[in-house]
Each structure stands twice: as C-alpha cells, then as structure tokens.
Design a protein around this motif. Structure first.
Motif, PDB file in Angstrom:
ATOM      1  N   GLY A 160       2.660   1.626  -3.156  1.00  0.00           N
ATOM      2  CA  GLY A 160       1.676   2.028  -4.154  1.00  0.00           C
ATOM      3  C   GLY A 160       1.464   3.528  -4.068  1.00  0.00           C
ATOM      4  O   GLY A 160       1.478   4.242  -5.062  1.00  0.00           O
ATOM      5  N   LYS A 161       1.311   4.025  -2.849  1.00  0.00           N
ATOM      6  CA  LYS A 161       1.059   5.457  -2.643  1.00  0.00           C
ATOM      7  C   LYS A 161       2.261   6.286  -3.072  1.00  0.00           C
ATOM      8  O   LYS A 161       2.144   7.256  -3.785  1.00  0.00           O
ATOM      9  CB  LYS A 161       0.755   5.715  -1.153  1.00  0.00           C
ATOM     10  N   ARG A 172       0.838  -1.212   0.000  1.00  0.00           N
ATOM     11  CA  ARG A 172       0.000   0.000   0.000  1.00  0.00           C
ATOM     12  C   ARG A 172       0.867   1.254   0.000  1.00  0.00           C
ATOM     13  O   ARG A 172       0.651   2.183  -0.738  1.00  0.00           O
ATOM     14  CB  ARG A 172      -0.910   0.029   1.234  1.00  0.00           C
ATOM     15  N   GLU A 223      -8.506   8.232  -5.859  1.00  0.00           N
ATOM     16  CA  GLU A 223      -8.402   7.233  -4.800  1.00  0.00           C
ATOM     17  C   GLU A 223      -8.289   5.844  -5.407  1.00  0.00           C
ATOM     18  O   GLU A 223      -8.795   5.586  -6.490  1.00  0.00           O
ATOM     19  CB  GLU A 223      -9.607   7.304  -3.845  1.00  0.00           C
ATOM     20  N   SER A 224      -7.619   4.972  -4.672  1.00  0.00           N
ATOM     21  CA  SER A 224      -7.493   3.598  -5.144  1.00  0.00           C
ATOM     22  C   SER A 224      -8.814   2.875  -4.870  1.00  0.00           C
ATOM     23  O   SER A 224      -9.683   3.397  -4.169  1.00  0.00           O
ATOM     24  CB  SER A 224      -6.353   2.901  -4.406  1.00  0.00           C
ATOM     25  N   PHE A 225      -8.926   1.685  -5.405  1.00  0.00           N
ATOM     26  CA  PHE A 225     -10.143   0.914  -5.139  1.00  0.00           C
ATOM     27  C   PHE A 225     -10.276   0.641  -3.646  1.00  0.00           C
ATOM     28  O   PHE A 225     -11.352   0.735  -3.063  1.00  0.00           O
ATOM     29  CB  PHE A 225     -10.130  -0.402  -5.922  1.00  0.00           C
ATOM     30  N   LYS A 226      -9.147   0.328  -3.049  1.00  0.00           N
ATOM     31  CA  LYS A 226      -9.147   0.018  -1.607  1.00  0.00           C
ATOM     32  C   LYS A 226      -9.668   1.220  -0.803  1.00  0.00           C
ATOM     33  O   LYS A 226     -10.479   1.069   0.108  1.00  0.00           O
ATOM     34  CB  LYS A 226      -7.712  -0.363  -1.187  1.00  0.00           C
ATOM     35  N   ALA A 232     -18.044   1.216   0.623  1.00  0.00           N
ATOM     36  CA  ALA A 232     -18.749  -0.058   0.507  1.00  0.00           C
ATOM     37  C   ALA A 232     -18.519  -1.004   1.675  1.00  0.00           C
ATOM     38  O   ALA A 232     -19.273  -1.941   1.881  1.00  0.00           O
ATOM     39  CB  ALA A 232     -18.340  -0.742  -0.787  1.00  0.00           C
ATOM     40  N   TRP A 284     -11.592   3.597  -1.887  1.00  0.00           N
ATOM     41  CA  TRP A 284     -13.025   3.722  -2.187  1.00  0.00           C
ATOM     42  C   TRP A 284     -13.830   2.726  -1.350  1.00  0.00           C
ATOM     43  O   TRP A 284     -14.849   3.057  -0.769  1.00  0.00           O
ATOM     44  CB  TRP A 284     -13.282   3.483  -3.675  1.00  0.00           C
ATOM     45  N   TRP A 285     -13.320   1.510  -1.303  1.00  0.00           N
ATOM     46  CA  TRP A 285     -14.013   0.455  -0.551  1.00  0.00           C
ATOM     47  C   TRP A 285     -14.142   0.849   0.929  1.00  0.00           C
ATOM     48  O   TRP A 285     -15.204   0.769   1.526  1.00  0.00           O
ATOM     49  CB  TRP A 285     -13.253  -0.867  -0.688  1.00  0.00           C
ATOM     50  N   ASP A 286     -13.012   1.297   1.479  1.00  0.00           N
ATOM     51  CA  ASP A 286     -13.014   1.670   2.898  1.00  0.00           C
ATOM     52  C   ASP A 286     -14.007   2.798   3.168  1.00  0.00           C
ATOM     53  O   ASP A 286     -14.685   2.809   4.191  1.00  0.00           O
ATOM     54  CB  ASP A 286     -11.611   2.117   3.332  1.00  0.00           C
TER      55      ASP A 286
END
Ligand code: SF4
Lengths: 488, 248
Positions: A444-445, A441, A476-479, A486, A481-483
């Motif tokens: 990635g950032k 992570r 934003e990453s998918f992660k 969703a 967004w998820w946090d």
C-alpha cells in the motif's frame, strides 16, 4: 439473396491462391482480424461511435421504461414471477416425462416429432424434410434456435432459399448481419440505415419514414409468403398435456407462413420450451410481452394443434448442449428462460456495448451464462462482461439468479482452465499480498509512493487512467491515523 | 455494544476521512468501537475475478479477526455483501455464521440496528446532494427501492438518513438505481464500457445541478470522482457517513 458483407476468407481459399508474400505488418493485421475479439474489444469498437452508442442506449432504455410501466400495472406481478419460476423449475425436474407426454399427444394429433441431439442433426432433419417435399423457397418466422444452429447457412448450401419473414430478421438478412437482440433483432439499426438498405434491396425511394418502409417490406414479404413452398418457425411454448405449440409474434408472420402455404411446416424447439399444462399459458403469456416490450400481450398468440387436411406439421425437438446444462446443478435454472429479453434491456453493459459485442448467439446477461455452458473455452470472457449489478435477476420473469450465476461461472472458468491469463496471475498475486497484513501495508505504501511520484504516467498507462483520475493520496492512511489518534 | 470497524483496503489507503467519519459517528451514537488493525481485504476483488478459491485464506482471516465483536460495520455495501453472500466457501462454524449474519453496511446498521433519529444525529449539511444507489448495497443487501420490482412500500436507508440531516436537499435521479460501471475488476478489464457507464451516471447528476454525489460505496464514488475530475466538473463525491457526521 446475395450476402452483402464479405465473409472472412477461409484458410482453404487463401492457400489455394498463389499470392506475393505478405510483409510482416500485413500478416499481423490479418492475424488480428481473424482472431475472435473479446467483449471488451468489441465494446470499444461499439463505443467509438459515440453518437450512435448514445442513441442505442436511449432506445433500450425506452424498452425498459415501457416494461416498468406495464409490469407495475399488475399488482400480482411478483406473484406471477413466483408462479412462473415454480412451473419452470418443476418442468425441468421432470423434463423427460413431459417431453414424452408432448410427443405422444402431438403424434396423436397428427404432428410428426423428430429428435435432434445437436445443431447438425437439426439442420439435416430440416433439409431432408424440405428436400422430400421438393421445397425450394421457405419462409421462416423468427427463431433464435435456428440462429443457434446456423440453419440459414446450411439450407443455402443445399440450394434452398430461406426468407426471413420477421421484419427485423429480414433487414438483417439484407445487411448480412446477425441479430443483436433476441426480441428486436435489428434494434441496432437506425431508420436511416434501414431506408438506405431498402433503397438498395427493395428499390424504395429515399426515405426514413417507418410507415413507408414497413409498407414496402410488407408488400415484398406478401409476395414471398404466396410463393413459398414451405414454412418454418420456432416455438415459444409447447404444451405437454395437449401436444400443441404456441407462437407469439407481433407481425402475424408465423401464421401467414403456416396458412399461406399449408403443405409443410417445420417448427424447431429446444427441449426447455415445454410447459406441462394449457392453464400455465395464462401465466407465461401475460408475462412475456409485458416484460419484453411493455405490451399486455403480443399482437398474435397462435396455437397450433394439428395440421390442416393435406398438409404436414413437423416439430424438431433439439438438445444441442441443453442436457449437458441440465446436469450442471449451479447453472441449470438458466433453462427456465422464456427469452423475453428483459435482462438485456435492463443490463447497463448491454446498453453501453450493444448486442454484437457478445460473441454468442444470445447476447446480454442470459447469453453470458448460457454461452459458457455451450463452450467454456470459447466463451470464457462472457461472464466477465458484467458489473454483477443484479438488475437482470430483478427483471427476470422466471427468477433466474443471473448475476449469481455470472459470479459462479467466473469461478468455474478460472478453476477449469489449465493456463493462467494475465488477469488471473494479477489476482492471485493480490490474494497472496492481501492475506499477509504486513505485505499489504508495505505494498500500500509503495503503491502510494508510486502514485505520488509517477502519478501522471501511472494514470495514463493503466486501464484505470482511461477517462478517470486516481483519487488523491492522503497524508496518512486510516490505519496510521488510528495508531496516532484513536487507538485504545 | 462492541462494534468492529471494517475499513476496506482502498478506504484505508485513499479515503481515510470516510473511515474517521464512520468511527466518529458510531462512537457518537454510543457504540464501543474498535478497529482491529490486523484486518486486510475481505477477498472480494479476487472472488469477483473468479478466484474465490484463492481468497479462502482471506475469509478465514476476516472471521478470525472480527468474530469477537457483536457487530462488524463497514462503509462499503459491496464488501459487506461479499462477507454475507460469499463466505459460504469456508466451513460454516458458529464464528463464521455469526460474522456473516452480523456484518452490516453502515446505513443499514444505523437505520435497522441502531434505529437512529434526528435527535441522535444532529447533522447538518446545507447542500444539494445527488443520491447514488450502488448495486451491491441496493440490490444484494436490499437497502434501497429497487426500480425493477413491483413491491410496494420499499424503503431506502439512504433517503431515511438524509431526511434526518438539517439543510440537505437530496435529489433523486432519472434512473435512480442504474449501475455506475465500477464493478471491481470490470473497471479495468472493461475500462471503456466502465467509463462510459460512469459518464452516463454523472451526466444525470450534473443535469440536476447537484453539488455533491453521495452513496454508501466508496468504490463507486471513487470511480465517478475519477471521471468528474478528468472532465473538469466541480461536483464532488462524499460518502454518506461524512454527511451524517457533519455538524453545524
Ligand atoms: S433470462 Fe429471464 S429476463 Fe433474460 S431473457 Fe430469459 S426470461 Fe427474460
């Protein structure tokens, strides 16, 4: 014939001359030139001539398209592939027995069998036979095994003139090049280039008309056939139960070699060319040309069982690393290959890098899995010259799992190597980072940050930036967004 | 049906929209979808580079994280094929066997597990779309019509799904299953050939005047998008799930 391309100077030659000290720059250039180039480097050279590269791509697609049409005309095509694969796998499992059976039958037919453990022995046996028969001029039909053994070079050093009788091979002999393809050795040459070459070597008039040029080559070769002292060839199939061998050609040059000069014929075959029975030819002969060029069968399929009266046939059965490969459980099915070339005709990397970009005598996907079996160090980059698309395995008439072997060779190469290449360190780093979620992570950032801010520099500086942009970096990453949205 | 969302690393970082569309689509179709946030990479980039041994940890981790789900579904044929075909490097426990068998590429899952029809999807995408058949999904997972084989009645999950979308005009290319040249590490170790192969692919799509190129592997689409952008073409790439998830 005189070689037209200057050979790289040997160490011995440069040392024997007293030359003014080369400055550093020149030294560097010389060093670069003498080091073997990788597939990637050679491919880059190939692609620098865009016009020719696109012409080459189209020529190879033309072969693949013809193959598709021809194989689809046979409803039983996939069944034939199963059969061919089974026959070859069975043969490899009892190779010793079938080779001995072949030797016995062939000997009983009056053919002389020789065994060569490597290329050197093969060349020595051939040279001694030719010398014994006082043969000074030899015609040879296309044989990839003789290329593998670098036979021509050896014979020339022994004062024996060797004339390639296959048109493509003869063209390459004129130009001093190696084959770039195993079925169409001179496929990389345009008719204009061949026209110019013939003007120089055969005194033809300026022309790029294939009919005219072929006719000129035909007349030239006829004279060579008539005056030859001996003939040589490869072997497409050797039948254990009959002791006979089969040659498949489109020009009939192998037959001409054997009949125009019937005193001595030498055929070279790898140990894997054996098939158990005559009836098995019905499977392979139907597949070979169809899969190679889209022809139902090659123009000539010639069977040789015994020598004519007053003449001799010798067969040299060659190992040259094949038994070593046979012992490699993961890789020995590559010995099923019947050299139809379909895997190179379909390979997108071959189509876009040409046969000469592979440093091994056999180019393309099958070359890339055979080469490391010969010399894993020398050919370590070959299995990486692929996207693992799998089209090769799909066209292979004997169902060799080529793309899986490419993957497996990659593992072997990195495992068996003691030193790390840059690529391997990069990948190891990647494996470490990615197995630790938080690090992945974070990186990635950070990676994202770099990409955002130094986008231009990073794009231009990395190989990715060669002709490609990096994707836009989202907010934003998918992660993330998820946090935020969703997560349950 | 409990579905674990498998979102490959670069989709997470670069293409979150594809992840969202996958999630929304599966939820819409009645799956109980979860995204286990501990997931990392499946190990494919390392393994394709010849370092499968070093990616063993990743494989164990993947199985550990996903074994609790009935199915694992991801919008990437190549990552899914890696789990299915190359997770033979770890001990084949029941969990490993389950994860290997039940990890699905999304189009394959929609057609062959959920058996979706037009009524279920209600998707609409009134555009001309070129189909890219990416090798790992196409040949390794066998979701498409493989041009080299003489097997009658092969089916394509992409074609089947696009046929359920209102207004879409799907175009097949002259060479429908030629590799785009991405090839993972190949894209950087053989960058020149890789880009050339990509150029050849997009040329066919441009010739057909498509507005979008679609497929089921975001990595191939990323590679082609990079070339399209560099060369200033207007054609865009869109993962199949984004098309299937688009509504009127
Ligand atoms: S590997 Fe298969 S396709 Fe390639 S040359 Fe050999 S037989 Fe033909």
């Amino acid at each position: 014939m005189e070689p037209t391309q200057a050979k790289p100077q040997t160490k011995f030659n440069t040392k024997s001359e007293t030359k003014p000290k080369a400055n550093l720059k020149t030294k560097k250039i010389i060093k670069q030139q003498t080091q073997t180039q990788t597939h990637a480097q050679l491919a880059e050279g190939f692609l620098s001539n865009q016009l020719k590269a696109s012409w080459f791509n189209k020529s190879i697609w033309y072969q693949r398209d013809k193959r598709d049409v021809a194989t689809k005309k046979l409803n039983e095509w996939e069944t034939l592939r199963e059969l061919a694969s089974d026959i070859k796998a069975h043969t490899l499992s009892k190779l010793d027995e079938y080779l001995i059976e072949f030797e016995e039958k062939a000997t009983a037919n009056g053919i002389n069998i020789h065994w060569a453990s490597d290329d050197k022995e093969h060349n020595e046996i051939a040279t001694n036979l030719l010398k014994k028969h006082n043969a000074k001029k030899v015609v040879k039909s296309k044989s990839m095994l003789s290329e593998e053994c670098e036979l021509n070079h050896h014979l020339e050093n022994n004062g024996i003139e060797i004339i390639e009788s296959d048109l493509g091979e003869r063209i390459l002999q004129f130009s001093g090049e190696k084959p770039s393809h195993i079925v169409m050795p001179a496929i990389h040459k345009t008719k204009e280039e061949i026209g110019e070459l013939f003007e120089e070597k055969l005194n033809t008039k300026k022309s790029n008309d294939p009919v005219y040029l072929t006719q000129a080559a035909r007349l030239h070769l006829r004279e060579k056939f008539i005056n030859a002292d001996a003939s040589m060839s490869g072997v497409n199939f050797a039948v254990a139960e009959t002791g006979s061998f089969v040659l498949c050609t489109n020009e009939g040059n192998a037959d001409l070699g054997l009949t125009a000069n019937s005193k001595l014929h030498i055929a070279s075959m790898g140990i894997e060319k054996i098939i158990p029975k005559q009836e098995h030819l019905g499977v392979f002969v139907r597949m070979l040309a169809r899969n190679a060029t889209g022809q139902p069968i090659t123009t000539y399929t010639s069977h040789f069982t015994k020598p004519n009266k007053g003449s001799e046939i010798h067969i040299i059965i060659v190992d040259n690393n094949r038994t070593k490969l046979l012992a490699e459980e993961k890789f020995n099915s590559s010995l099923k290959c019947i050299r139809c070339a379909a895997c190179m005709n379909t390979c997108p990397v071959f189509k876009n890098s040409g046969g000469h970009s592979y440093n091994f005598v056999i180019p393309g996907p099958i070359g890339a899995i055979l080469a490391p079996a010969h010399d894993i160090k020398k050919y370590e980059d070959m299995p990486f010259a692929s996207t693992l698309c799998g089209s090769c395995s799909n066209v292979c008439p004997v169902k060799i799992n080529i793309h899986e072997q490419l993957y497996d060779w990659r593992q072997e190469i990195t495992q068996r190597k003691s030193s790390f290449t840059i690529k391997s360190i990069m990948m190891k780093g990647g494996a470490f980072v990615l197995s630790h979620t938080w690090m992945y992570r974070l990186f990635g950032k950070i990676g994202g940050f770099f990409v955002h801010n130094f986008r231009k520099i990073s794009t231009m500086a990395t190989p990715w930036g060669k002709g490609r942009e990096l994707p836009d970096v989202p907010k934003e990453s998918f992660k993330d967004w998820w946090d935020n949205n969703a997560k349950k | 049906m409990k579905v674990g969302l498998f979102i490959p690393c670069f989709v997470d970082q670069y293409y979150p929209e594809v992840g969202k569309a996958t999630y929304q689509l599966l939820t819409k179709l009645g799956c109980d979808v979860d995204y286990p946030t501990g997931q990392t990479c499946c190990g494919q980039p390392m393994a394709n580079g010849g370092h499968a041994k070093d990616s063993v940890k990743l494989a164990y981790k993947f199985v550990d994280i996903f074994s609790e789900y009935d199915y694992v579904v991801g919008p990437s044929g190549s990552c899914v094929s890696h789990v299915r075909d190359h997770y033979d490097i770890i001990e084949q426990t029941d969990d490993v066997k389950h994860v290997r068998k039940d990890t699905w590429e999304i189009s394959d899952f929609l057609v062959n597990v959920l058996k979706v029809d037009g009524g279920m999807l209600k998707a609409s995408f009134p555009h001309k779309v070129g189909v890219h058949n990416s090798c790992h999904a196409h040949r390794h997972l066998g979701v498409g019509i493989q041009s080299e084989l003489n097997i009658p009645n092969q089916e394509s999950t992409i074609e089947k799904l696009l046929a359920l979308v209102n207004g879409v005009e799907a175009v097949e290319m002259e060479h429908p299953d030629e590799c785009c040249g991405f090839g993972g590490t190949f894209s950087v170790t053989e960058a020149t050939v890789s880009v050339q192969m990509g150029k050849n692919r997009i040329k066919e799509h441009i010739k057909e005047n498509v507005e979008f190129i679609t497929g089921v592997d975001m990595s191939c689409l990323m590679h082609m998008e990079g070339i399209l952008k560099r060369e200033g073409h207007k054609v865009e790439v869109k993962h199949l799930v984004e098309i299937l998830n688009s509504e009127l």
